[in-house]
Design an enzyme around this catalytic site. Sequence first.
Site, mmCIF file in Angstrom:
data_model
loop_
_atom_site.group_PDB
_atom_site.id
_atom_site.type_symbol
_atom_site.label_atom_id
_atom_site.label_comp_id
_atom_site.label_asym_id
_atom_site.label_seq_id
_atom_site.Cartn_x
_atom_site.Cartn_y
_atom_site.Cartn_z
ATOM 1 C CG HIS A 35 28.667 51.553 -45.630
ATOM 2 N ND1 HIS A 35 29.150 50.868 -46.716
ATOM 3 C CD2 HIS A 35 29.685 51.629 -44.741
ATOM 4 C CE1 HIS A 35 30.419 50.554 -46.498
ATOM 5 N NE2 HIS A 35 30.764 51.010 -45.303
ATOM 6 C CB CYS A 109 28.774 47.749 -48.212
ATOM 7 S SG CYS A 109 27.199 48.542 -47.809
#
Length: 180
Positions: A35, A109
Amino acid sequence: MDAGNDGATTPVLLNVYDLTPVNDYLYWLGFGVFHSGIEVHGMEYGFGAHDFSSSGVFEVESKCCPGFVYRKTVSLGTTDMSREDFRSFIERLAGKYHGNTYNLIAKNCNHFTDDVCRNLTGKPIPGWVNRLARVGSVFDCLLPESVQVSPVGRVPTLRPVIGLYLLNFSSISFQKKPIC
């Protein structure tokens, strides 16, 4: 230069988090399940999945994204955007990143942070951060649809903050790192 920033530049940082302990091994092979959030003016912005057509862009304290284990920060350059101009830019960009459009392979993301970085610095994020999604896109037709959903669940409970969302830390548990 923006007069509201007095000609000063602000660092553009990429905060990278592990989604799995396997990253300890994959990282050295140039892979991993990561992420990422983009840090500008002392706050971090990320993108996550939820079931609604509203923005999936959220704001958190730097290096403290709930549900993820912080790995490292990568310096991406600088911007001369003032805090107010940057906030307006993020609010406009958030309109392209709705929570229900999140896709692990095609719009995750890391795609969001790459978009922000290219707009601010003219450069992409490091290739290793989203390499697994790029490799996965080659085999997309072979992957089950369930793989294309966020592996870490949904964006935590949110509360609106001027068109963006700020995480509600009261309902979140953290992994391996102290609560920020």
